[in-house]
Scaffold this motif. Structure first.
Motif, PDB file in Angstrom:
ATOM      1  N   VAL A 110       0.827  -1.206   0.000  1.00  0.00           N
ATOM      2  CA  VAL A 110       0.000   0.000   0.000  1.00  0.00           C
ATOM      3  C   VAL A 110       0.865   1.260   0.000  1.00  0.00           C
ATOM      4  CG1 VAL A 110      -1.860   1.268   1.132  1.00  0.00           C
ATOM      5  CG2 VAL A 110      -1.855  -1.236   1.172  1.00  0.00           C
ATOM      6  N   VAL A 111       1.623   1.478   1.070  1.00  0.00           N
ATOM      7  CA  VAL A 111       2.356   2.749   1.195  1.00  0.00           C
ATOM      8  C   VAL A 111       3.442   2.867   0.139  1.00  0.00           C
ATOM      9  CG1 VAL A 111       3.803   4.166   2.702  1.00  0.00           C
ATOM     10  CG2 VAL A 111       1.786   3.009   3.625  1.00  0.00           C
ATOM     11  N   LEU A 112       4.311   1.870   0.027  1.00  0.00           N
ATOM     12  CA  LEU A 112       5.372   1.971  -0.979  1.00  0.00           C
ATOM     13  C   LEU A 112       4.805   2.025  -2.391  1.00  0.00           C
ATOM     14  CD1 LEU A 112       8.290  -0.347   0.214  1.00  0.00           C
ATOM     15  CD2 LEU A 112       8.300   2.146  -0.003  1.00  0.00           C
ATOM     16  N   ALA A 113       3.800   1.214  -2.668  1.00  0.00           N
ATOM     17  CA  ALA A 113       3.202   1.239  -4.011  1.00  0.00           C
ATOM     18  C   ALA A 113       2.638   2.622  -4.318  1.00  0.00           C
ATOM     19  CB  ALA A 113       2.113   0.177  -4.122  1.00  0.00           C
ATOM     20  N   HIS A 114       2.001   3.253  -3.342  1.00  0.00           N
ATOM     21  CA  HIS A 114       1.463   4.605  -3.535  1.00  0.00           C
ATOM     22  C   HIS A 114       2.592   5.613  -3.773  1.00  0.00           C
ATOM     23  CE1 HIS A 114      -0.974   8.184  -3.031  1.00  0.00           C
ATOM     24  NE2 HIS A 114      -0.076   8.609  -2.165  1.00  0.00           N
ATOM     25  N   LEU A 115       3.634   5.552  -2.954  1.00  0.00           N
ATOM     26  CA  LEU A 115       4.742   6.498  -3.113  1.00  0.00           C
ATOM     27  C   LEU A 115       5.424   6.335  -4.469  1.00  0.00           C
ATOM     28  CD1 LEU A 115       6.346   6.428   0.453  1.00  0.00           C
ATOM     29  CD2 LEU A 115       4.841   8.169  -0.549  1.00  0.00           C
ATOM     30  N   ILE A 116       5.614   5.112  -4.885  1.00  0.00           N
ATOM     31  CA  ILE A 116       6.250   4.856  -6.183  1.00  0.00           C
ATOM     32  C   ILE A 116       5.408   5.446  -7.307  1.00  0.00           C
ATOM     33  CG2 ILE A 116       6.827   3.024  -7.842  1.00  0.00           C
ATOM     34  CD1 ILE A 116       7.649   1.330  -5.300  1.00  0.00           C
TER      35      ILE A 116
END
Length: 187
Positions: A110-116
């Protein structure tokens, strides 16, 4: 006669919004540093512990990179400012995950995928000339985050061994995704 000091000290709207965005990102990176660092001591899987410790150090460095982009506009600036309460809720939910599987699902999926995704979109529209420092930071952070996302996903695939562990990962991912949806709406 025009008072040049007034012209120079008047904040440019784009600079003000950029400064706010960079301060919020610095806050997020510092929180991720704290969250991942806290997990290192309570994670049994040695491979996951190494990945979390590596990510922890990277996010602290990313926070410094984002803080360095914050322009000084008419005086001292808070270098790390919390984003919306909805974003605080996202990070708090990720931090509260009790198992390694849930932690990785909320953080990587969730978080890393969103930031990427958002950093990649931001890089695509950043000017090579006017936004050169931003482009450099985005490039460095994106490279780290993509590597960290791949590592997290590989760990999850190894740790999810049956329906119950799959259900735990998916349920936590969905909880964090719902909170992220709220955070994106309030941005």
């Amino acid at each position: 006669m025009v008072d040049c000091r007034a012209v120079v000290s008047a904040p440019v709207p784009g600079i003000v919004s950029d400064a706010r965005a960079h301060r919020r990102r610095a806050w997020l990176e510092l929180r991720l540093f704290e969250v991942l660092g806290g997990w290192v001591a309570t994670t049994d899987d040695p491979e996951a512990r190494i990945a979390l410790a590596t990510g922890c150090r990277r996010h602290e460095w990313h926070a410094r990179l984002w803080r360095d982009l914050v322009p000084v506009i008419g005086g001292p600036v808070d270098q790390a400012a919390a984003p919306t309460p909805a974003w605080v809720a996202v990070v708090d939910a990720v931090a509260a995950a009790p198992t390694t599987i849930e932690r990785l699902a909320g953080f990587a999926r969730v978080v890393l995928a969103h930031l990427i995704t958002t950093d990649d979109a931001r890089l695509a529209v950043a000017s090579p000339v006017a936004d050169a420092p931003l482009r450099r930071v985005l490039g460095l952070v994106l490279a780290d985050d993509v590597e960290e996302w791949r590592t997290g996903e590989a760990l999850l695939r190894r740790l999810v061994v049956d329906r119950s562990t799959m259900d735990a990962a998916v349920a936590h991912q969905a909880r964090v995704e719902h909170l992220l949806l709220d955070a994106r709406a309030s941005a």
